[in-house]
Enzyme design. Structure first.
Site, mmCIF file in Angstrom:
data_model
loop_
_atom_site.group_PDB
_atom_site.id
_atom_site.type_symbol
_atom_site.label_atom_id
_atom_site.label_comp_id
_atom_site.label_asym_id
_atom_site.label_seq_id
_atom_site.Cartn_x
_atom_site.Cartn_y
_atom_site.Cartn_z
ATOM 1 N N LYS A 270 -25.032 26.227 34.727
ATOM 2 C CA LYS A 270 -25.156 24.769 34.792
ATOM 3 C C LYS A 270 -26.255 24.287 33.862
ATOM 4 O O LYS A 270 -27.194 25.025 33.578
ATOM 5 C CB LYS A 270 -25.535 24.354 36.229
ATOM 6 C CG LYS A 270 -24.446 24.491 37.255
ATOM 7 C CD LYS A 270 -24.952 24.054 38.628
ATOM 8 C CE LYS A 270 -23.873 24.210 39.685
ATOM 9 N NZ LYS A 270 -22.722 23.317 39.487
ATOM 10 N N ARG A 344 -15.043 28.077 46.121
ATOM 11 C CA ARG A 344 -13.679 28.352 46.579
ATOM 12 C C ARG A 344 -13.444 29.856 46.688
ATOM 13 O O ARG A 344 -12.613 30.298 47.497
ATOM 14 C CB ARG A 344 -12.661 27.668 45.643
ATOM 15 C CG ARG A 344 -12.725 28.119 44.221
ATOM 16 C CD ARG A 344 -12.085 27.136 43.258
ATOM 17 N NE ARG A 344 -12.946 25.975 42.970
ATOM 18 C CZ ARG A 344 -12.599 24.961 42.191
ATOM 19 N NH1 ARG A 344 -11.411 24.940 41.614
ATOM 20 N NH2 ARG A 344 -13.424 23.961 41.993
HETATM 21 N N1 BES Z 1 -21.755 23.406 44.042
HETATM 22 C C1 BES Z 1 -20.958 22.841 43.026
HETATM 23 C C2 BES Z 1 -20.461 21.440 43.361
HETATM 24 C C3 BES Z 1 -21.491 20.347 43.530
HETATM 25 C C4 BES Z 1 -21.712 19.454 42.509
HETATM 26 C C5 BES Z 1 -22.156 20.176 44.708
HETATM 27 C C6 BES Z 1 -22.616 18.431 42.661
HETATM 28 C C7 BES Z 1 -23.064 19.149 44.866
HETATM 29 C C8 BES Z 1 -23.297 18.271 43.843
HETATM 30 C C9 BES Z 1 -19.752 23.716 42.758
HETATM 31 O O1 BES Z 1 -19.947 25.069 42.970
HETATM 32 C C10 BES Z 1 -19.392 23.552 41.313
HETATM 33 O O2 BES Z 1 -20.173 23.918 40.499
HETATM 34 N N2 BES Z 1 -18.205 23.003 41.056
HETATM 35 C C11 BES Z 1 -17.764 22.796 39.732
HETATM 36 C C12 BES Z 1 -16.329 23.244 39.638
HETATM 37 C C13 BES Z 1 -15.778 23.261 38.247
HETATM 38 C C14 BES Z 1 -16.445 24.356 37.450
HETATM 39 C C15 BES Z 1 -14.305 23.471 38.306
HETATM 40 C C16 BES Z 1 -17.883 21.312 39.407
HETATM 41 O O3 BES Z 1 -17.610 20.503 40.292
HETATM 42 O O4 BES Z 1 -18.298 20.991 38.302
HETATM 43 MN MN MN Z 2 -20.712 26.060 41.253
#
Ligand code: BES
Ligand code: MN
Ligand code: ZN
Length: 494
Positions: A270, A344
Site C-alpha cells: 500500500k 477474502r
Molecule cells: N483492508 C483493506 C480494505 C480497507 C480499505 C479497509 C480502507 C479499511 C479502509 C483490504 O485488505 C484491501 O486492501 N482491499 C483492497 C482490495 C483490492 C486490492 C482488490 C482495496 O480495497 O483496495
Molecule cells: Mn489489503
C-alpha cells in the site's frame, strides 16, 4: 467514573453540573421559587436561544438559585421521536457537553413519562459509550484533563431499571472491548498476542479453541496460511463458543471475523499515506469477539460461535507473490492477483472451517474488506450482502433499531464472472468496477448452498475521523449492538 440511577431522595444537590434534557415543542415549565432550574429552563425557552432541538445544548453558568456551577440544557427533540438511538445520542451529548474537568454530573430524567422510563437506560448507555477513551499509551496525563465526571441519573423508578441496565452494560462491555482491540497498534496486537488475549475469555464462560499454523496446515487452510507467510508472527484461527440455548447441540449462528492485525498490502504494498489506519484491519474479528463477550455477559439463550482468522499481511522474502496459486481448505484454488486483497483469503478458510465444524443454521461475516465500500457508502453505512431475505431483513431491522447504518448491496452471477481465472478456480480480485461486490462474490464461493449467509463490509464504519454521538474519534465498535439485537430477535429462546 460511575453511572448510577436514583430517585430524588438518592442524590443531594452537590453535583457541580446539572444536566436536564428538554423536549422540543412543549410548554416551558412553570417558573417557581422552589424549583430554580424550572425558572431557568423557562427563561431559556422563552428567550428563543434554546428550543430543545435534538443535538442542541445550552450552558448556563452559575445558575441562579442552584448550588451547581453549570446547568446544561440538552435538546431532546420532540418527545415522540426519542427512540433508543436518539436517547443514546442524548447521553453521549451529555458527556461531550460536561467536558473532562472531573467532578460529578446529575442528569435529571424525571421529565421522561412512564412509557419512556426505559429510555433512561439508553441515555446511560450513551454516557458510558461516549466516555470511554483509549489512553493506554499516554504516559503523561494532560493537566487540564481531570477525566470525565461521574454521572448520577435521577429517575422516577430506579429499581425498574436494574435488569435492563445489566443488559445494556453487557452490550457496552462488548462494544468497548471491541474498540480497545481495534485501537491497539500492530506491534502490540499481532496474531500470537491476540490469540492469548482471547484465551482469557474462558473466564467469561466462553469455550475458546486456538489453532496455530501447524494445525491449520493439517486442515489444508492454504488461503489464510498464504496471507500469513510474510509475517514473522504465526497466524491463528480462534473459535469462541457460547452455548446458551436449552439444547446445547442445536445448530448455532456462526459469526466469522477478518482479523488482519496489520495490513501493509504485502508484496502489492500500500502507499504510505494513511497506512497506519490498517491497525484496524482486524475490526471484523474485534466485533465478533465483542459480540461473544456481550452474549456471555448477558447469558444469551442462544447458541452462537465466533470464528476469527488472525494474521498479519507483510511483504517478505517468503511472502506470497501476485500470480501465486493457493489451495483453500474447501479444495478450491485461488490465483492471487493482488496480495492486498488478503481479507477474502482469510475469510475463505474461516468461513469453510465454520461450516465444516459447526454446521451453523446461519452465518454472518464481518470484515474491513474493501476500500470500494468506503467510496460507495462513506462512513455512514456498512455494506450488507446476503443470499437470504430473512437474514438480510433481520440485519437491516436490527441495525436501524440500534442506530447503526447498514445498506444492502447486490450479488449476482454477472459480478461473479469477473473473478474467473484463466489458471485457477477463481482469482482474488475482480478489477476496479464494483470492487465490494466482487469481493462478496468471492466469499460466496466459500458458502455452501443452503446456508443463509450475510457479509458485512465494515471498512468505512470501523474507524471514525470525527467524534460520533456515542463514540469519540477512533474505533467505533460498529456491529456489536446490531448483532446482539439480531441474536435477541431471531435466534434467542424467548
Ligand atoms: N483492508 C483493506 C480494505 C480497507 C480499505 C479497509 C480502507 C479499511 C479502509 C483490504 O485488505 C484491501 O486492501 N482491499 C483492497 C482490495 C483490492 C486490492 C482488490 C482495496 O480495497 O483496495
Ligand atoms: Mn489489503
Ligand atoms: Zn485488509
Amino acid at each position: 467514573m460511575s453511572i448510577t440511577f436514583g430517585d430524588s431522595a438518592a442524590f443531594g444537590d452537590e453535583a457541580q453540573i446539572w444536566v436536564t434534557p428538554v423536549f422540543e415543542g412543549e410548554a416551558p415549565p412553570k417558573a417557581s421559587k422552589k424549583d430554580p432550574a424550572a425558572t431557568l429552563i423557562a427563561r431559556a425557552l422563552e428567550s428563543g436561544r434554546f428550543k430543545g432541538k435534538a443535538g442542541e445544548s445550552f450552558d448556563i453558568a452559575f445558575p441562579q438559585g442552584l448550588k451547581a456551577e453549570r446547568l446544561i440544557l440538552l435538546g431532546a427533540g420532540p418527545r415522540g421521536k426519542l427512540d433508543a438511538p436518539a436517547a443514546r445520542a442524548l447521553g453521549g451529548k451529555a458527556v461531550a457537553a460536561a467536558g473532562r474537568a472531573g467532578g460529578a454530573v446529575r442528569v435529571d430524567l424525571t421529565g421522561l413519562e412512564a412509557g419512556q422510563a426505559l429510555l433512561a437506560v439508553e441515555i446511560a448507555a450513551g454516557v458510558k459509550l461516549r466516555k470511554h477513551l483509549f489512553l493506554r499509551y499516554k504516559t503523561k496525563a494532560d493537566p487540564s484533563d481531570k477525566g470525565a465526571p461521574s454521572f448520577d441519573l435521577k429517575v422516577s423508578d430506579a429499581a425498574a431499571l436494574e435488569a435492563p441496565w445489566e443488559e445494556a452494560k453487557a452490550m457496552a462491555a462488548g462494544i468497548l472491548y471491541a474498540r480497545d482491540l481495534i485501537s491497539e497498534p500492530g506491534n502490540a496486537l499481532h496474531p500470537e498476542v491476540y490469540a492469548e488475549i482471547l484465551a482469557e475469555l474462558k473466564s467469561e464462560g466462553l469455550k475458546v479453541k486456538i489453532l496455530d499454523e501447524p494445525a491449520m496446515e493439517k486442515l489444508g487452510m492454504g488461503a489464510i496460511l498464504g496471507v500469513s507467510r510474510g509475517s514473522a508472527r504465526g497466524g491463528r484461527l480462534v473459535t469462541l463458543e457460547w452455548r446458551g440455548a436449552k439444547d446445547k447441540k442445536a445448530a448455532p449462528l456462526a459469526v466469522v471475523g477478518k482479523g488482519v492485525t496489520f495490513d501493509t498490502g504485502g508484496i502489492s504494498i500500500k502507499p504510505a499515506a494513511g497506512m497506519e489506519d490498517m491497525t484496524s484491519d482486524m475490526g471484523g474479528s474485534a466485533v465478533t469477539v465483542g459480540l461473544m463477550l456481550t452474549l456471555a455477559r448477558r447469558k444469551a439463550k442462544a447458541n452462537v460461535v465466533g470464528v476469527v482468522g488472525l494474521v498479519e499481511n507483510m511483504p517478505d522474502g517468503d511472502a506470497i507473490r501476485p500470480g501465486d496459486i493457493l489451495t483453500s481448505m474447501s479444495g478450491q484454488t485461488i490465483e492471487v492477483i493482488n496480495t492486498d486483497a488478503e481479507g477474502r483469503l482469510v475469510l475463505a478458510d474461516a468461513l469453510w472451517y465454520a461450516q465444516q465444524n459447526f454446521k451453523p443454521q446461519a452465518m454472518i461475516d464481518l470484515a474491513t474488506l474493501t476500500g470500494a465500500i468506503v467510496v460507495a457508502l462513506g462512513s455512514e453505512n456498512a455494506g450488507l450482502f446476503s443470499n437470504d431475505e430473512d437474514l438480510a431483513n433481520g440485519l437491516l431491522a436490527a441495525a436501524k433499531a440500534e442506530g447503526e447504518g447498514l445498506w444492502r448491496m447486490p450479488l449476482g452471477a454477472a459480478y461473479d464472472e469477473k473473478i474467473k481465472s484463466r489458471l485457477a478456480d477463481m482469482k482474488n480480485t475482480g478489477g476496479r468496477e464494483a470492487g465490494s461486490i466482487t469481493a462478496a462474490q468471492f466469499l460466496q464461493r466459500f458458502v455452501e448452498a443452503g446456508t443463509p449467509w450475510a457479509h458485512l463490509d465494515i471498512a468505512g464504519v470501523t474507524l471514525s475521523s470525527a467524534d460520533k454521538p456515542t463514540s469519540p474519534r477512533g474505533a467505533t465498535g460498529w456491529g456489536v449492538a446490531t448483532l446482539n439485537r439480531l441474536v435477541r430477535d431471531l435466534y434467542e429462546e424467548k
